[in-house]
Design a protein around this motif. Structure first.
Motif, PDB file in Angstrom:
ATOM      1  N   THR A  22       0.976  -6.702  -3.643  1.00 47.51           N
ATOM      2  CA  THR A  22       1.299  -6.796  -2.229  1.00 47.51           C
ATOM      3  C   THR A  22       1.841  -5.491  -1.653  1.00 47.51           C
ATOM      4  O   THR A  22       1.965  -5.372  -0.443  1.00 47.51           O
ATOM      5  N   ILE A  23       2.174  -4.520  -2.486  1.00 44.24           N
ATOM      6  CA  ILE A  23       2.676  -3.244  -1.981  1.00 44.24           C
ATOM      7  C   ILE A  23       1.568  -2.512  -1.235  1.00 44.24           C
ATOM      8  O   ILE A  23       0.460  -2.346  -1.744  1.00 44.24           O
ATOM      9  N   VAL A  24       1.873  -2.080  -0.027  1.00 48.81           N
ATOM     10  CA  VAL A  24       0.940  -1.310   0.782  1.00 48.81           C
ATOM     11  C   VAL A  24       1.332   0.157   0.668  1.00 48.81           C
ATOM     12  O   VAL A  24       2.506   0.502   0.865  1.00 48.81           O
ATOM     13  N   VAL A  29       8.070  -1.598   6.065  1.00 48.19           N
ATOM     14  CA  VAL A  29       9.348  -2.279   5.878  1.00 48.19           C
ATOM     15  C   VAL A  29       9.028  -3.731   5.549  1.00 48.19           C
ATOM     16  O   VAL A  29       8.318  -4.400   6.302  1.00 48.19           O
ATOM     17  N   TYR A  30       9.519  -4.221   4.431  1.00 46.30           N
ATOM     18  CA  TYR A  30       9.133  -5.529   3.921  1.00 46.30           C
ATOM     19  C   TYR A  30      10.137  -6.631   4.241  1.00 46.30           C
ATOM     20  O   TYR A  30       9.882  -7.797   3.939  1.00 46.30           O
ATOM     21  N   ARG A  31      11.279  -6.268   4.836  1.00 46.71           N
ATOM     22  CA  ARG A  31      12.290  -7.262   5.156  1.00 46.71           C
ATOM     23  C   ARG A  31      12.778  -7.054   6.586  1.00 46.71           C
ATOM     24  O   ARG A  31      13.060  -5.922   6.988  1.00 46.71           O
ATOM     25  N   HIS A  85      -4.317   6.044  -2.699  1.00 46.84           N
ATOM     26  CA  HIS A  85      -4.407   5.075  -3.773  1.00 46.84           C
ATOM     27  C   HIS A  85      -3.579   5.627  -4.942  1.00 46.84           C
ATOM     28  O   HIS A  85      -3.429   6.838  -5.081  1.00 46.84           O
ATOM     29  N   SER A  86      -3.062   4.741  -5.767  1.00 47.05           N
ATOM     30  CA  SER A  86      -2.281   5.202  -6.914  1.00 47.05           C
ATOM     31  C   SER A  86      -3.114   6.112  -7.799  1.00 47.05           C
ATOM     32  O   SER A  86      -4.293   5.848  -8.069  1.00 47.05           O
ATOM     33  N   LYS A 148      10.748  -6.775  -5.901  1.00 48.73           N
ATOM     34  CA  LYS A 148      11.617  -7.045  -4.760  1.00 48.73           C
ATOM     35  C   LYS A 148      11.623  -5.826  -3.838  1.00 48.73           C
ATOM     36  O   LYS A 148      12.663  -5.231  -3.550  1.00 48.73           O
ATOM     37  N   ILE A 149      10.455  -5.452  -3.379  1.00 49.18           N
ATOM     38  CA  ILE A 149      10.300  -4.235  -2.593  1.00 49.18           C
ATOM     39  C   ILE A 149      10.979  -4.393  -1.238  1.00 49.18           C
ATOM     40  O   ILE A 149      10.900  -5.447  -0.597  1.00 49.18           O
ATOM     41  N   VAL A 150      11.658  -3.353  -0.795  1.00 42.91           N
ATOM     42  CA  VAL A 150      12.380  -3.358   0.469  1.00 42.91           C
ATOM     43  C   VAL A 150      11.670  -2.493   1.504  1.00 42.91           C
ATOM     44  O   VAL A 150      11.456  -2.906   2.644  1.00 42.91           O
ATOM     45  N   LEU A 151      11.291  -1.280   1.110  1.00 42.89           N
ATOM     46  CA  LEU A 151      10.578  -0.394   2.021  1.00 42.89           C
ATOM     47  C   LEU A 151       9.806   0.640   1.220  1.00 42.89           C
ATOM     48  O   LEU A 151      10.113   0.902   0.049  1.00 42.89           O
TER      49      LEU A 151
END
Length: 422
Positions: A22-24, A29-31, A85-86, A148-151
């Motif tokens: 789900t990481i873009v 900002v994810y929250r 991309h990674s 638990k990604i925040v940003l």
């Protein structure tokens, strides 16, 4: 029983893999409680986040957590290719020292109606140091768990190895000469071991650091010795757009420019003057900040912790209706994103579009984007207009990947501006 446990294990692995996907790889900002995220060169507010490899350059990340309680935030960097991309490298291949670290610098807000915790991070530091040039994604997450990604924030590490020569002219397309700006440039790559310049080198151009409207150049127009020439008539032709709209809420004590009314109760509320379409044929100069925003307050001493938040109400009077399409508000303050949080609501009674945003005190640039209900395509100029005279910044980046290499290096960067006023 064993089969049941095995099924649960497979389900856990599947859910974990899905969460990781789900990481873009963009500024996100994810929250909803995370606000006012900024990343720029230390001491140069609003600057493009690029630093030189093996230098003393540093970037400053700052953001607020509106839960008003300190949390355990960690961060790391991930190397990415030219298209974000990674790179699929091991962290030990692109980072010195440690591969992740704890975010320790935080402080609580002071005398504000909206309570928050302000966080800051300087990069590189003694624990996290990029080892190779290229694109990097900065990830902040909670409790040491990257799920638990925040940003996330994009940053650029430059290992300068090429020469760049560029200019900005009116469009060479006669029909677009009054509205568009064309970027022509040359890359001198004599210092690189290039076997196939059509494959080994790519360039990317952004207008006002907007990746969404940037242009990737995979092939030059032609090659002259060790120079790559990019001047094809049909490429790197950008709508000039218009100077950004702006408002100033550095003070919540009195009305300032573009502010109609301020209410101060248990929360701060700011009503801005109505906005109107600006698709006029003639250009009118207005000073702007090229879409940026700056946190600042004249009501206190340190805007990082005593600048307050306010609900800011925007309204747009348009001949368009909600049935014909949607209007979105964009700027650096919301990462130029067009989603539910930036979409204006249409009111049939007043024939206007409205939106309410929670913003920290400061100076803000913004613009409106029209999305037609039939085509679903964003139109960046229908409501704002477009003029070749409009002052814009352009970020020009050059990437290099030798044959058999496993990652792209950032080997050239230049900031361009089409105006003499800067």
């Amino acid at each position: 029983m064993k089969l049941y446990r095995y099924i649960l294990f497979l389900l856990f692995i599947t859910l974990k893999a899905t969460a990781q996907q789900t990481i873009v790889y963009n500024d996100m900002v994810y929250r909803p409680e995370i606000k006012s995220v900024q990343l720029s060169i230390l001491g140069k507010d609003g600057s493009f986040p690029v630093i030189n490899l093996r230098s003393n350059d540093q970037l400053l990340l700052s953001f607020d957590d509106l839960t008003n309680r300190s949390r355990y935030y960690n961060y790391t960097l991930e190397h990415c290719d030219a298209e974000w991309h990674s790179s699929n490298l091991s962290p030990t291949e692109y980072l010195q020292s440690f591969t992740e670290d704890r975010l320790m610098d935080y402080r609580y807000s002071v005398a504000t109606r909206q309570k928050y915790v302000h966080y800051e991070l300087q990069l590189p530091n003694q624990n996290i140091i990029p080892k190779i040039a290229g694109n990097y994604l900065l990830k902040v997450y909670e409790d040491g768990d990257q799920n638990k990604i925040v940003l996330t924030r994009r940053l650029y590490v430059l290992g300068s190895k090429v020469g760049l020569f560029a200019d900005i002219t009116p469009s060479q397309n006669t029909a677009l000469r009054q509205t568009n700006q064309k970027v022509n440039f040359q890359v001198e790559y004599g210092g690189l071991n290039v076997q196939n310049p059509y494959n080994d080198i790519r360039t990317f151009i952004m207008q006002n650091a907007r990746t969404q409207t940037g242009i990737m150049n995979s092939r030059p127009s032609f090659i002259r010795g060790t120079q790559l020439i990019y001047n094809d008539v049909a490429t790197n032709d950008f709508p000039g757009g218009n100077e950004f709209r702006h408002f100033d809420i550095r003070t919540l004590q009195v009305n300032s420019e573009r502010v109609n009314r301020i209410y101060r109760d248990s929360i701060n509320t700011v009503i801005l003057l109505p906005d109107h379409p600006r698709d006029r044929p003639d250009y009118t100069f207005e000073y702007d900040n090229d879409g940026k925003y700056f946190v600042n307050s004249t009501d206190g001493r340190d805007a990082r912790t005593d600048a307050d938040y306010a609900h800011v109400y925007f309204s747009f009077a348009s001949t368009k209706t909600g049935r014909e399409g949607d209007i979105y508000i964009v700027g650096q303050f919301n990462n130029w994103r067009m989603d539910a949080s930036s979409k204006l609501e249409y009111d049939n009674g007043t024939a206007r579009f409205y939106i309410n945003l929670l913003l920290k005190q400061g100076v803000y640039d913004y613009a409106y984007v029209w999305v037609d209900a039939t085509t679903h395509k964003p139109d960046y100029t229908l409501l704002e207009g477009s003029h070749f005279e409009t002052e814009n910044d352009y970020q020009l980046l050059v990437y290099y990947r030798p044959v058999s290499a496993r990652w792209d290096e950032l080997v050239g960067y230049r900031l361009l501006n089409n105006s003499t006023k800067r």
